[in-house]
Write an enzyme that holds these catalytic residues in place. Sequence first.
Site, short mmCIF file in Angstrom:
data_model
loop_
_atom_site.label_atom_id
_atom_site.label_comp_id
_atom_site.label_asym_id
_atom_site.label_seq_id
_atom_site.Cartn_x
_atom_site.Cartn_y
_atom_site.Cartn_z
N ASP A 31 -49.60 -31.41 15.36
CA ASP A 31 -48.69 -30.97 14.30
C ASP A 31 -47.30 -30.65 14.87
OD1 ASP A 31 -50.45 -28.87 15.41
OD2 ASP A 31 -49.12 -27.51 14.36
N ASN A 32 -47.19 -30.62 16.17
CA ASN A 32 -45.89 -30.36 16.79
C ASN A 32 -45.29 -31.63 17.42
OD1 ASN A 32 -45.96 -27.67 16.10
ND2 ASN A 32 -46.85 -27.00 18.02
N ARG A 76 -43.83 -21.38 7.94
CA ARG A 76 -42.64 -20.53 7.91
C ARG A 76 -41.37 -21.36 8.02
NH1 ARG A 76 -42.12 -17.78 13.71
NH2 ARG A 76 -43.24 -19.32 14.93
N ARG A 122 -44.42 -35.24 10.88
CA ARG A 122 -45.13 -35.13 12.16
C ARG A 122 -46.36 -36.04 12.22
NH1 ARG A 122 -44.19 -29.26 13.12
NH2 ARG A 122 -42.32 -28.86 11.90
P1 AMP Z 1 -46.97 -23.29 15.78
O1 AMP Z 1 -47.97 -22.94 16.82
O2 AMP Z 1 -45.73 -22.43 15.80
O3 AMP Z 1 -46.64 -24.75 15.76
O4 AMP Z 1 -47.64 -22.93 14.40
C1 AMP Z 1 -48.85 -23.52 13.95
C2 AMP Z 1 -48.92 -23.39 12.45
O5 AMP Z 1 -48.83 -22.02 12.06
C3 AMP Z 1 -47.81 -24.10 11.71
O6 AMP Z 1 -48.34 -24.65 10.55
C4 AMP Z 1 -46.83 -22.98 11.41
O7 AMP Z 1 -46.04 -23.24 10.30
C5 AMP Z 1 -47.76 -21.80 11.18
N1 AMP Z 1 -47.10 -20.53 11.50
C6 AMP Z 1 -46.68 -20.11 12.70
N2 AMP Z 1 -46.11 -18.90 12.62
C7 AMP Z 1 -46.15 -18.54 11.32
C8 AMP Z 1 -45.72 -17.39 10.57
N3 AMP Z 1 -45.12 -16.36 11.15
N4 AMP Z 1 -45.95 -17.40 9.25
C9 AMP Z 1 -46.55 -18.43 8.64
N5 AMP Z 1 -46.99 -19.51 9.28
C10 AMP Z 1 -46.80 -19.58 10.60
MG MG Z 2 -45.54 -26.03 14.77
#
Ligand code: AMP
Ligand code: MG
Length: 521
Positions: A269-270, A103, A199
């Site tokens: 990934d973060n 996103r 990352r």
């Molecule tokens: P995060 O836990 O926010 O780091 O997200 C983990 C993965 O999920 C990353 O690849 C984000 O881009 C993806 N992601 C999180 N929220 C969304 C969303 N609402 N739509 C699409 N991808 C998402």
């Molecule tokens: Mg992330």
Amino acid sequence: MKLHIQNNFTTELPADPSEINIPRQVERACFSYVTPKQPSNPSLIHASAEVANLLGLSQSDIQSDDFLNVFSGKTVYPNTKPFALPYAGHQFGNWAGQLGDGRAINLTEVTHDNKSYTLQLKGAGPTPYSRTADGFAVLRSSIREHLCAEAMHYLGVPTTRSLSLMLSGDEVLRDILYNGNPAYEKGAVVCRVAPSFIRFGSFELFYSRNDRVNLKLLTDFTIKHHFPTIKSEGITKYLDFFQAITRTTLDMIVHWQRVGFVHGVMNTDNMSIHGITIDYGPYGWLEDYDPNWTPNTTDRQNKRYRFGNQPEIALWNLYKLANALYLLINDAKPLEEILNAYSVDYQKEYLNMMRNKIGFKIIKEEDAILIENLTELLQLVETDMTIFFRNLGNIQKEDTTEAAFDTIKEAFYNEKDITETTLNNWHTWLNHYSDRISEEILTDDERKQQMNTVNPKYVLRNYMAQLSIDEADKGDYSLVNEFFELLKKPYDEQPDSQKWFAKRPDWARDKVGCSMLSCSS
Ligand code: AMP
Ligand code: MG
């Protein structure tokens, strides 16, 4: 609105040949072109004038229609072609395969004053990496990202920046607690700014596919553009790269521990390769000094990403990055040497940081014990980290033990919890502390000034973020504005804002959004 566009990433690295915007595996490419979804009725909630400045934008630019349109995703800036990055990662300790900007959409690279930045919209719609999710972001998580990223910057913690916070005018369906109660919420878009959004997981992706060609392309590109001080060649170049990332990551973690920041989702990934804090999701601030605390409800069982575990997890993540880079290096020994040095270096930097927090200039071996005793004491009863360290600076060399205790006792959530033994322990520690500061050359006032530069008076307490969200949900952005301004000077006294130098109110103890947050929203 005039931006100086640069397209190094998309010019020099291989593109995904497909521009079909559906979730899919993308191989042998460093990015996919994707256009942001047009928001139906965007409006600007807040912009950071300082970040705009970095990009060469003025206050009148911020107010322009161009700004609104470009940073909400409504229009694409001339001569740019937005794109999303693939990456992989280990989530909560497990290999998760291809992830990517699900996103987030990179608008372009921009240069200003000899610095380059990547501008990225978060919440601007689906990409090939959205997997099962919608690509959007809600107002609450966007406020949390916008306020915290900037607050961290002013605290002196390396971080991505946040240019703008906008409402999209669209609604987004979310099940906040993953308990089968979805509801519509306001959609929002944040524009993040960083040297790049590469990352650890970007390298893990190619490693996992044994794609040495693209791993090398991405690594060489990253070193060339983002690590210009690395002049070595061959294997040494990659080792220097890994060494540099290890160092900046370590420094970032020391800062987190200094200010009481808990990231909450330290998946690989973060982890930015720039050693900057990235992806403000279910993060939180330590109020009660509890090394076992995590704000992330998704991690409640194992508490992998608890405050006290962040240094270890950073190392764990560095191991994963080392594994990926091994494909270019083919020699484990020098990588292991760098990794082995991390723990020793961390311990040293942590001690230095804590010495500064308690106002010691002279270095003494035995301070390590005094510091360890302190962190144990802070856990005996609920004690507010920020208030404790800030008030510690008010202690004077000539104070009696009782007077010293009075100076710090505001930090206890419930004075009644303090048993006689606890009180005695505190008295003992304060006596040692008093002896120790008496050996210092600094006057009380000088020591206090110095401590006040590392012990913030104001942080974005979890309930403060939630208060600003509750108001913003009703269309009132005054607290967003107030906190943004307050947190620009976190080390200043700002007497008019004294009310935010306060312990977490009781209502916020177990409230959703204050102490309980879930992963992606
Ligand atoms: P995060 O836990 O926010 O780091 O997200 C983990 C993965 O999920 C990353 O690849 C984000 O881009 C993806 N992601 C999180 N929220 C969304 C969303 N609402 N739509 C699409 N991808 C998402
Ligand atoms: Mg992330």
